[in-house]
Design a protein around this motif. Structure first.
Motif, mmCIF file in Angstrom:
data_model
loop_
_atom_site.group_PDB
_atom_site.id
_atom_site.type_symbol
_atom_site.label_atom_id
_atom_site.label_comp_id
_atom_site.label_asym_id
_atom_site.label_seq_id
_atom_site.Cartn_x
_atom_site.Cartn_y
_atom_site.Cartn_z
ATOM 1 N N LEU A 30 0.873 -1.176 0.000
ATOM 2 C CA LEU A 30 0.000 0.000 0.000
ATOM 3 C C LEU A 30 0.907 1.223 0.000
ATOM 4 N N LEU A 31 0.613 2.175 -0.883
ATOM 5 C CA LEU A 31 1.512 3.303 -1.108
ATOM 6 C C LEU A 31 0.792 4.634 -0.977
ATOM 7 N N ARG A 32 1.410 5.562 -0.277
ATOM 8 C CA ARG A 32 0.964 6.957 -0.263
ATOM 9 C C ARG A 32 2.166 7.810 -0.659
ATOM 10 N N PHE A 33 1.990 8.551 -1.744
ATOM 11 C CA PHE A 33 3.096 9.322 -2.313
ATOM 12 C C PHE A 33 3.215 10.707 -1.680
ATOM 13 N N ARG A 34 4.438 11.197 -1.634
ATOM 14 C CA ARG A 34 4.692 12.590 -1.240
ATOM 15 C C ARG A 34 4.211 13.497 -2.368
ATOM 16 N N ASP A 35 3.840 14.729 -2.025
ATOM 17 C CA ASP A 35 3.524 15.701 -3.073
ATOM 18 C C ASP A 35 4.766 15.956 -3.918
ATOM 19 N N GLU A 36 5.899 16.136 -3.241
ATOM 20 C CA GLU A 36 7.177 16.332 -3.927
ATOM 21 C C GLU A 36 8.186 15.339 -3.361
ATOM 22 N N ALA A 37 8.871 14.633 -4.233
ATOM 23 C CA ALA A 37 9.869 13.643 -3.809
ATOM 24 C C ALA A 37 10.950 14.310 -2.976
ATOM 25 N N GLU A 38 11.463 13.569 -1.992
ATOM 26 C CA GLU A 38 12.516 14.081 -1.109
ATOM 27 C C GLU A 38 13.767 13.223 -1.263
ATOM 28 N N TYR A 39 14.647 13.669 -2.155
ATOM 29 C CA TYR A 39 15.909 12.973 -2.395
ATOM 30 C C TYR A 39 16.989 13.528 -1.474
ATOM 31 N N PRO A 40 17.991 12.707 -1.137
ATOM 32 C CA PRO A 40 19.123 13.220 -0.364
ATOM 33 C C PRO A 40 19.890 14.266 -1.171
ATOM 34 N N ASP A 41 20.460 15.209 -0.484
ATOM 35 C CA ASP A 41 21.300 16.210 -1.151
ATOM 36 C C ASP A 41 22.374 15.513 -1.969
ATOM 37 N N GLY A 42 22.593 15.999 -3.168
ATOM 38 C CA GLY A 42 23.627 15.449 -4.024
ATOM 39 C C GLY A 42 23.173 14.303 -4.907
ATOM 40 N N HIS A 43 21.974 13.767 -4.676
ATOM 41 C CA HIS A 43 21.480 12.683 -5.531
ATOM 42 C C HIS A 43 21.168 13.239 -6.916
ATOM 43 N N ASP A 44 21.338 12.411 -7.944
ATOM 44 C CA ASP A 44 21.106 12.843 -9.327
ATOM 45 C C ASP A 44 19.719 13.437 -9.551
ATOM 46 N N HIS A 45 18.714 12.963 -8.804
ATOM 47 C CA HIS A 45 17.342 13.443 -9.010
ATOM 48 C C HIS A 45 16.935 14.554 -8.037
ATOM 49 N N ALA A 46 17.809 14.905 -7.107
ATOM 50 C CA ALA A 46 17.502 15.987 -6.162
ATOM 51 C C ALA A 46 17.335 17.296 -6.926
ATOM 52 N N GLY A 47 16.340 18.052 -6.565
ATOM 53 C CA GLY A 47 16.127 19.358 -7.180
ATOM 54 C C GLY A 47 15.411 19.327 -8.510
ATOM 55 N N LYS A 48 14.988 18.156 -8.974
ATOM 56 C CA LYS A 48 14.283 18.081 -10.251
ATOM 57 C C LYS A 48 12.801 18.448 -10.117
ATOM 58 N N GLY A 49 12.330 18.556 -8.866
ATOM 59 C CA GLY A 49 10.930 18.908 -8.645
ATOM 60 C C GLY A 49 9.967 17.773 -8.959
ATOM 61 N N TRP A 50 10.442 16.550 -8.920
ATOM 62 C CA TRP A 50 9.586 15.405 -9.208
ATOM 63 C C TRP A 50 8.539 15.213 -8.123
ATOM 64 N N SER A 51 7.376 14.763 -8.521
ATOM 65 C CA SER A 51 6.356 14.347 -7.563
ATOM 66 C C SER A 51 6.781 12.993 -6.982
ATOM 67 N N GLY A 52 6.148 12.629 -5.875
ATOM 68 C CA GLY A 52 6.404 11.311 -5.319
ATOM 69 C C GLY A 52 6.042 10.214 -6.309
ATOM 70 N N ARG A 53 4.931 10.388 -7.004
ATOM 71 C CA ARG A 53 4.517 9.388 -7.993
ATOM 72 C C ARG A 53 5.592 9.236 -9.079
ATOM 73 N N ARG A 54 6.159 10.357 -9.526
ATOM 74 C CA ARG A 54 7.205 10.298 -10.567
ATOM 75 C C ARG A 54 8.447 9.580 -10.048
ATOM 76 N N ALA A 55 8.813 9.845 -8.803
ATOM 77 C CA ALA A 55 9.974 9.165 -8.213
ATOM 78 C C ALA A 55 9.708 7.665 -8.086
ATOM 79 N N TYR A 56 8.465 7.287 -7.771
ATOM 80 C CA TYR A 56 8.132 5.876 -7.666
ATOM 81 C C TYR A 56 8.191 5.202 -9.039
ATOM 82 N N GLN A 57 7.809 5.929 -10.071
ATOM 83 C CA GLN A 57 7.947 5.397 -11.435
ATOM 84 C C GLN A 57 9.417 5.125 -11.752
ATOM 85 N N GLU A 58 10.290 5.992 -11.300
ATOM 86 C CA GLU A 58 11.733 5.785 -11.491
ATOM 87 C C GLU A 58 12.188 4.542 -10.730
ATOM 88 N N TYR A 59 11.683 4.365 -9.518
ATOM 89 C CA TYR A 59 11.985 3.156 -8.745
ATOM 90 C C TYR A 59 11.534 1.911 -9.517
#
Length: 144
Positions: A30-59
């Motif tokens: 069961l999944l509940r997504f963040r409004d905006e993904a929270e990547y660690p500082d320095g991660h390739d996807h940090a600062g891209k403004g992805w939604s949680g759903r978009r980050a889960y698609q990447e996963y």
């Protein structure tokens, strides 16, 4: 106050490991997504403004080949509509049941170095989740 879960607890993971390892398992997610993904500082996807759903698609894109390689498959998937029984403050965005040939396949997946890189996307994506192991049973036309 609501409590949120992203990763297994030590007790939950120990209980999982203590169960038989040589039989098929179903894992309810069961999944509940963040409004905006929270990547660690320095991660390739940090600062891209992805939604949680978009980050889960990447996963899913990064972990999917590993999941399939160990023999995993999705046996059911759905989008949440309404909480009929349960706490009214607990709405889920998505749910699915993953089938593994055995828990050894699950362990193989989570220990894979590429999976461990991919799981960062899952953590960034989710504000809350549940992961429950079930022994597969037979379907039918009744509840009992």
């Amino acid at each position: 106050m609501a409590q949120y879960y992203i990763d297994p607890s030590r007790e939950g993971f120990d209980a999982f490991k203590a169960l038989p390892r040589d039989e098929p398992i179903h894992m309810l997610n069961l999944l509940r997504f963040r409004d905006e993904a929270e990547y660690p500082d320095g991660h390739d996807h940090a600062g891209k403004g992805w939604s949680g759903r978009r980050a889960y698609q990447e996963y899913g894109a990064a972990s999917g080949p590993i999941f399939r390689r160990v023999g995993g498959s999705i046996v059911w998937r759905g989008a949440f509509q309404a909480m009929v029984t349960g706490p009214g403050d607990k709405d889920w965005h998505d749910g699915f049941v993953a089938r593994y040939p055995n828990s050894g396949a699950f362990f193989e997946m989570i220990k894979d170095p590429d999976y461990q890189l991919a799981v960062v996307n899952r953590t960034a994506a989710l504000v809350d989740s549940r992961l429950m192991r079930f022994e597969p049973g037979e379907g039918g036309d009744g509840f009992g």
